[in-house]
Design a protein around this motif. Structure first.
Motif, PDB file in Angstrom:
ATOM      1  N   ILE A 152      31.867  36.388  50.459  1.00 21.83           N
ATOM      2  CA  ILE A 152      32.977  36.849  49.634  1.00 21.83           C
ATOM      3  C   ILE A 152      33.214  35.833  48.535  1.00 21.83           C
ATOM      4  O   ILE A 152      33.374  34.643  48.798  1.00 21.83           O
ATOM      5  CB  ILE A 152      34.260  37.013  50.479  1.00 21.83           C
ATOM      6  N   LEU A 153      33.233  36.275  47.295  1.00 19.91           N
ATOM      7  CA  LEU A 153      33.479  35.393  46.154  1.00 19.91           C
ATOM      8  C   LEU A 153      34.977  35.332  45.887  1.00 19.91           C
ATOM      9  O   LEU A 153      35.624  36.360  45.663  1.00 19.91           O
ATOM     10  CB  LEU A 153      32.743  35.893  44.913  1.00 19.91           C
ATOM     11  N   VAL A 154      35.528  34.117  45.915  1.00 16.13           N
ATOM     12  CA  VAL A 154      36.949  33.901  45.639  1.00 16.13           C
ATOM     13  C   VAL A 154      37.046  33.069  44.367  1.00 16.13           C
ATOM     14  O   VAL A 154      36.760  31.871  44.373  1.00 16.13           O
ATOM     15  CB  VAL A 154      37.650  33.181  46.806  1.00 16.13           C
ATOM     16  N   MET A 155      37.413  33.712  43.267  1.00 14.34           N
ATOM     17  CA  MET A 155      37.597  32.992  42.008  1.00 14.34           C
ATOM     18  C   MET A 155      39.048  32.528  41.962  1.00 14.34           C
ATOM     19  O   MET A 155      39.955  33.304  41.658  1.00 14.34           O
ATOM     20  CB  MET A 155      37.226  33.884  40.828  1.00 14.34           C
ATOM     21  N   ALA A 156      39.232  31.264  42.292  1.00 20.28           N
ATOM     22  CA  ALA A 156      40.569  30.710  42.504  1.00 20.28           C
ATOM     23  C   ALA A 156      41.133  30.192  41.192  1.00 20.28           C
ATOM     24  O   ALA A 156      40.790  29.096  40.750  1.00 20.28           O
ATOM     25  CB  ALA A 156      40.513  29.595  43.547  1.00 20.28           C
ATOM     26  N   PRO A 215      37.111  27.319  41.874  1.00 12.27           N
ATOM     27  CA  PRO A 215      38.382  27.124  41.175  1.00 12.27           C
ATOM     28  C   PRO A 215      38.190  26.974  39.663  1.00 12.27           C
ATOM     29  O   PRO A 215      38.417  25.912  39.077  1.00 12.27           O
ATOM     30  CB  PRO A 215      38.932  25.846  41.811  1.00 12.27           C
ATOM     31  N   GLU A 216      37.750  28.035  39.039  1.00 10.25           N
ATOM     32  CA  GLU A 216      37.497  28.063  37.597  1.00 10.25           C
ATOM     33  C   GLU A 216      38.004  29.378  37.020  1.00 10.25           C
ATOM     34  O   GLU A 216      38.142  30.372  37.739  1.00 10.25           O
ATOM     35  CB  GLU A 216      35.996  27.933  37.309  1.00 10.25           C
ATOM     36  N   PRO A 217      38.256  29.424  35.701  1.00 10.28           N
ATOM     37  CA  PRO A 217      38.645  30.688  35.073  1.00 10.28           C
ATOM     38  C   PRO A 217      37.551  31.738  35.244  1.00 10.28           C
ATOM     39  O   PRO A 217      36.355  31.421  35.285  1.00 10.28           O
ATOM     40  CB  PRO A 217      38.819  30.301  33.594  1.00 10.28           C
ATOM     41  N   ASP A 218      37.961  33.006  35.319  1.00 12.71           N
ATOM     42  CA  ASP A 218      37.010  34.086  35.547  1.00 12.71           C
ATOM     43  C   ASP A 218      35.879  34.085  34.542  1.00 12.71           C
ATOM     44  O   ASP A 218      34.709  34.273  34.896  1.00 12.71           O
ATOM     45  CB  ASP A 218      37.726  35.445  35.487  1.00 12.71           C
ATOM     46  N   GLU A 219      36.204  33.872  33.270  1.00 17.47           N
ATOM     47  CA  GLU A 219      35.172  33.977  32.236  1.00 17.47           C
ATOM     48  C   GLU A 219      34.088  32.922  32.393  1.00 17.47           C
ATOM     49  O   GLU A 219      32.918  33.159  32.093  1.00 17.47           O
ATOM     50  CB  GLU A 219      35.797  33.886  30.839  1.00 17.47           C
TER      51      GLU A 219
END
Length: 351
Positions: A117-121, A86-90
């Motif tokens: 599977i990577l879930v960038m929340a 749960p972090e910003p993509d960058e």
């Protein structure tokens, strides 16, 4: 559709091929019934060790590849697990902490059939799109890293019954969640005690985010050590685990406490920013100001001077979290007590 309706997929290849091997051919080669071959391929339920070995040999010899789409309809398993960040993509793409997490989790899953599977929340999507995806049967389980106080993941995943393991201590009230962590409070104490032993008496800290348990615990450890030493605990600047955040916090500390002679920085990336600010201000390290970081990332060896730091065993923690998740998915008994790694000080030139 039943388990016996599984078909074979022919791998893409430039060479001419005949028909893909079938389940019947696997059964014939293994000397077992079609239903036994199907059960062996789909998890080995009610299959003897000898029959399982014969089917495994037949699958390998024929190059049989089960149709996983059909299999999932039968087993209701997706053969995939999610790493939720749960972090910003960058930040996910630039912070080596997350690369270490992926490395450790992949090592745990290497000998299984599970796909990561990577879930960038993104924070605004967690309560809607992210949780809808995770509870919708798209993954068999999840590992959560970089958990924040208000991201609702711990409670919602628990209610959804998706097997979940956290890397990092959940907040109070979410202790039903299994987790793996390092003793961050102990690590903050060790860092501060080292600065005290080196003769520093005006010791500041740059904290991690105060909506994360790691940020709170490392600050608490620093406070414990300075209080025990009879030293002031008022030199605090909040950071965000980024290099830019560390630089901003270091500038604040120098402006408010120009007489400081030591800084405990709650992450190595923030320490990089702090070292740059100290150099620009003409403060020598460790001559004028000693600096201790946290994480022992590769960057700690490339700073000038090299960085004294606390080991945060992220690869090992992620690997253990993956192993716990595998046990949960297999229905094995898993202790509810957390797995806590001991902190370790690595002394280099900055302190």
């Amino acid at each position: 559709m039943t388990a016996d309706d599984l078909t074979a997929l022919d791998p893409v290849d430039d060479r001419p091929r005949g028909p893909a091997p079938t389940l019947e051919q696997v059964a014939e080669r293994a000397g077992v019934s079609r239903s036994t071959a199907s059960r062996a391929i789909n998890g080995g339920l009610r299959v003897s060790p000898a029959a399982q070995a014969a089917v495994d040999d037949a699958v390998a010899g024929l190059g049989f590849i089960p149709n996983r789409a059909a299999r999932s309809l039968v087993t209701r398993r997706t053969d995939s697990v999610a790493l939720i960040v749960p972090e910003p993509d960058e930040r996910v793409l630039t912070d080596p902490f997350f690369a270490g997490t992926i490395n450790g989790l992949n090592s745990a899953l290497r000998d299984s059939d599970l796909q990561l599977i990577l879930v960038m929340a993104r924070p605004k999507d967690i309560s809607t799109r992210t949780l809808r995806y995770l509870s919708g049967g798209h993954v068999d389980g999840a590992v959560v890293v970089s958990h924040h106080r208000d991201d609702v993941l711990a409670d919602q995943l628990h209610r959804s019954a998706v097997p979940t393991v956290f890397v990092g201590r959940p907040f109070e009230g979410n202790l039903h969640v299994r987790y793996v962590d390092v003793n961050n409070r102990g690590g903050g104490r060790i860092a501060a005690e080292h600065l005290v032993r080196t003769g520093r008496r005006r010791i500041a800290t740059i904290t991690g985010p105060q909506d994360m348990s790691a940020g709170l615990d490392r600050l608490a450890g620093w406070t414990d050590a300075l209080s025990d030493a009879g030293l002031p605990t008022d030199m605090v600047a909040n950071g965000d685990f980024t290099t830019a955040g560390g630089a901003l916090a270091a500038s604040q500390l120098l402006a408010e406490h120009p007489d400081l002679d030591g800084i405990f920085v709650a992450s190595d990336l923030m320490a990089v920013g702090a070292l740059r600010v100290l150099a620009a201000a003409g403060r020598s390290v460790p001559g004028d100001v000693a600096v201790v970081g946290y994480d022992n990332l590769a960057v700690a060896m490339s700073t000038t001077p090299t960085l004294t730091t606390i080991v945060n065993p992220v690869v090992a923690m992620a690997r253990v979290a993956g192993e716990i998740l595998l046990d949960l998915l297999a229905g094995k008994p898993v202790a509810e007590a957390p797995v806590i790694f001991a902190p370790e000080l690595v002394i280099r030139y900055s302190a």
